[in-house]
Design a protein around this motif. Structure first.
Motif, short mmCIF file in Angstrom:
data_model
loop_
_atom_site.label_atom_id
_atom_site.label_comp_id
_atom_site.label_asym_id
_atom_site.label_seq_id
_atom_site.Cartn_x
_atom_site.Cartn_y
_atom_site.Cartn_z
N ASP A 144 78.95 9.47 50.69
CA ASP A 144 79.26 9.77 51.81
C ASP A 144 80.28 9.05 52.29
O ASP A 144 80.87 8.17 51.59
N ARG A 145 80.76 9.22 53.50
CA ARG A 145 81.84 8.38 53.81
C ARG A 145 81.59 7.12 54.35
O ARG A 145 82.14 6.15 54.32
N SER A 146 80.36 7.04 55.25
CA SER A 146 79.90 5.74 55.56
C SER A 146 78.53 5.57 55.80
O SER A 146 77.94 7.02 55.75
N PRO A 147 77.75 4.77 56.13
CA PRO A 147 76.38 4.59 56.40
C PRO A 147 76.01 5.55 57.80
O PRO A 147 75.34 6.41 57.93
N HIS A 204 76.03 9.30 57.14
CA HIS A 204 75.02 9.96 56.06
C HIS A 204 73.86 10.13 56.87
O HIS A 204 72.88 9.53 57.39
N TYR A 241 79.51 4.84 49.29
CA TYR A 241 80.17 4.87 50.56
C TYR A 241 81.72 4.79 50.48
O TYR A 241 81.87 3.67 49.96
N GLU A 242 82.64 5.63 51.21
CA GLU A 242 83.86 5.44 51.18
C GLU A 242 84.13 4.23 51.90
O GLU A 242 85.12 3.38 51.58
N PRO A 295 81.51 1.27 52.87
CA PRO A 295 80.37 0.95 52.82
C PRO A 295 79.84 -0.17 53.74
O PRO A 295 78.68 -0.42 54.11
N SER A 353 76.13 -2.25 53.94
CA SER A 353 75.10 -1.54 53.47
C SER A 353 74.56 -1.97 52.33
O SER A 353 73.20 -1.50 51.67
#
Length: 395
Positions: free
Chosen positions: A300-303, A306, A328-329, A331, A334
Motif C-alpha cells: 500500500d502507499r502508507s499505513p 491501508h 508501504y511506499e 512506511p 510502522s
C-alpha cells in the motif's frame, strides 16, 4: 472447436484482424451505442469507455480466444471464459444481447477491413465469435441456475445498515435485505454489482468484493473513491450520498477467484483496495478454525492509506499458521518493509496456491516473480478490478 475449413482462414487472417482490433472495437462501440444508447447509460462503465480500457479488454479477449482455438483446438480457455461469464452474470447480461453485439461487431469489422472481408473470411470469424459467445451463454446460464434466478434477474434491493469510514478515501457499507430476509450465501472472494442512479439519470454499475466472511447477518463492501479524469462515478456517488437507511440495487454474488477447499498452503497477495477479497478469505479461515499455512502479502502507499489494516492483523493473528508481510511506499515507523511487494523474499512451501488481487502492474510483477521462483502457472490465480487487460495470460 473450429471447423477444418475455418482453421487456415483464421490463421491466415489473424495478424490483419488482430492488428486492427483496436480500430474495430472502437467502431463497434460507436455503432452499438448509437443504436442502443441505453446500454452506455445503464450497463457499460462510462469511465472505462472514456479512457479506452473496455475497448482494449474486448480486443484482448477476442484475440486470446482466437489464438487459443488455433493453438489448442481440442480445448477451450475456460479460465478466461469463466472470468468473463461471472462479470456478465453480475451485470445481468442476457443471451439475446449477444446477437446485438454480433450485428454491430461484424459491421465494424467490414467497415475497418473493407474488401479483405471475403465471404469465406466472414464465415470463419463468425465461427470464432459464436464459439466464444455460445460458450459464455452456456456458462452464464449455469450461473443463473445455480443462483436460482431467471436469466439476467440478478438484482435485489438492499439497505445500507451501517457506513464505516476506513481511510480518507475508503468507506465500508454493511448491507442487509430491505425486507429483512437473510443475506444470500457466497464463496469467500466473490463480488457483487452495485447500481446507482446518477444526477443525469444514468444507472451505472460497478463491482465490489464482499470483504467479510459468508454467513454474517450482513454483507460488507468496501469502496475506494476513484479520483482522476474521469473520476469514478459510482464510487464518488456512494462516498457522497450513501448513508445508513438508504437502499441500493445489488446483484447476487459472482466471481471465480474463490478460496479453495482443503488444507494446502496459500499465498494471498494484494495491493491497495485489492485486499478486500483476501479479507473475506481470511475471515472465513478464522471463523472455521483453519490450520492451513497462509502467507499474507500486502502492499500500500502508507499505513494511513491501508484500509482494514487493524482487521487484517487481527485475522492473521487468529490463524495459527499464518504470517503477515507488509510493504508501504511510505512506511514511517510502522515496521513494514519499504517499497513495493517482493514475494521472492517469502519462504513459500511447495504446492502453494497463490491468489493475487490489485492493479495490473502489481499482478504482472508478482505473477512473474512466482513463476520465476518455480510456482506452477496453474497454481496462480488473479482478480483485477475493472476491465481485464490481461485476458489469456494464464492460459
Amino acid at each position: 472447436m473450429l471447423s477444418e475449413q475455418a482453421i487456415p482462414v483464421v490463421r491466415a487472417t489473424l495478424p490483419a484482424v488482430g492488428g486492427a482490433l483496436d480500430q474495430i472495437t472502437e467502431r463497434f462501440y460507436s455503432r452499438l451505442f448509437a443504436a442502443h444508447p441505453e446500454l452506455l447509460r445503464d450497463l457499460f462503465n462510462r469511465g472505462n469507455q472514456a479512457n479506452g480500457e473496455q475497448r482494449k479488454a474486448l480486443a484482448g479477449s477476442i484475440a486470446a480466444f482466437a489464438v487459443a482455438l488455433l493453438d489448442n483446438p481440442d480445448s477451450r480457455p475456460d479460465a478466461m471464459l469463466s472470468r468473463i461469464a461471472h462479470k456478465h452474470a453480475s451485470l445481468g447480461v442476457t443471451s439475446a444481447q449477444y446477437k446485438v453485439v454480433h450485428e454491430h461487431l461484424f459491421a465494424a469489422i467490414v467497415e475497418v477491413l473493407g474488401e479483405a472481408v471475403t465471404p469465406e473470411v466472414a464465415r470463419s470469424w463468425d465461427e470464432v465469435y459464436w464459439l466464444m459467445a455460445n460458450a459464455l451463454i452456456a456458462v452464464e446460464a449455469r450461473l443463473y441456475r445455480e443462483t436460482g434466478v431467471p436469466e439476467g434477474a440478478v438484482w435485489r434491493s438492499m439497505e445500507i445498515a451501517e457506513r464505516q469510514e476506513e481511510t480518507v478515501d475508503t468507506v465500508s457499507f454493511l448491507l442487509r435485505h430491505a425486507d429483512g430476509a437473510p443475506t444470500d450465501a457466497f464463496l469467500p472472494g466473490q463480488y457483487v454489482s452495485v447500481q446507482v442512479t446518477l444526477p443525469d439519470g444514468a444507472r451505472q454499475i460497478r463491482q465490489y468484493s464482499l470483504s467479510s466472511a459468508p454467513g454474517r447477518p450482513q454483507w460488507r463492501i468496501t469502496v475506494k473513491r476513484v479520483d482522476g479524469d474521469p473520476a469514478g462515478e459510482v464510487s464518488s456517488w456512494l462516498h457522497a450520498h450513501g448513508r445508513a437507511g438508504d437502499t441500493l440495487d445489488v446483484s447476487a454474488p459472482f466471481g471465480d477467484l474463490v478460496l479453495p477447499e482443503g488444507d494446502g498452503p496459500l499465498l494471498l497477495a494484494s495491493a491497495g483496495i485489492g485486499s478486500t477479497p483476501m479479507l473475506a478469505m481470511l475471515d472465513h479461515l478464522a471463523a472455521t478454525g483453519s490450520t492451513r499455512p497462509v502467507a499474507v502479502a500486502h502492499a500500500d502507499r502508507s499505513p494511513a492509506s491501508h484500509a482494514h489494516a487493524v482487521e487484517l492483523r487481527r485475522l492473521v493473528d487468529a490463524l495459527p499458521q499464518a504470517t503477515l508481510h507488509l510493504w508501504y511506499e511510505e512506511p514511517g515507523d510502522s515496521g513494514a518493509h519499504a517499497g513495493r511487494a517482493d514475494v521472492t523474499s517469502l519462504d513459500l512451501p511447495p504446492g502453494t496456491t497463490a491468489y493475487l488481487c490489485g492493479p495490473l502492474p502489481f499482478l504482472r510483477t508478482v505473477r512473474g516473480d512466482l513463476l520465476g521462483a518455480g510456482t506452477a502457472a496453474a497454481d496462480i490465480h488473479y482478480e483485477v478490478f475493472g476491465p481485464d487487460l490481461w485476458l489469456g495470460a494464464e492460459d
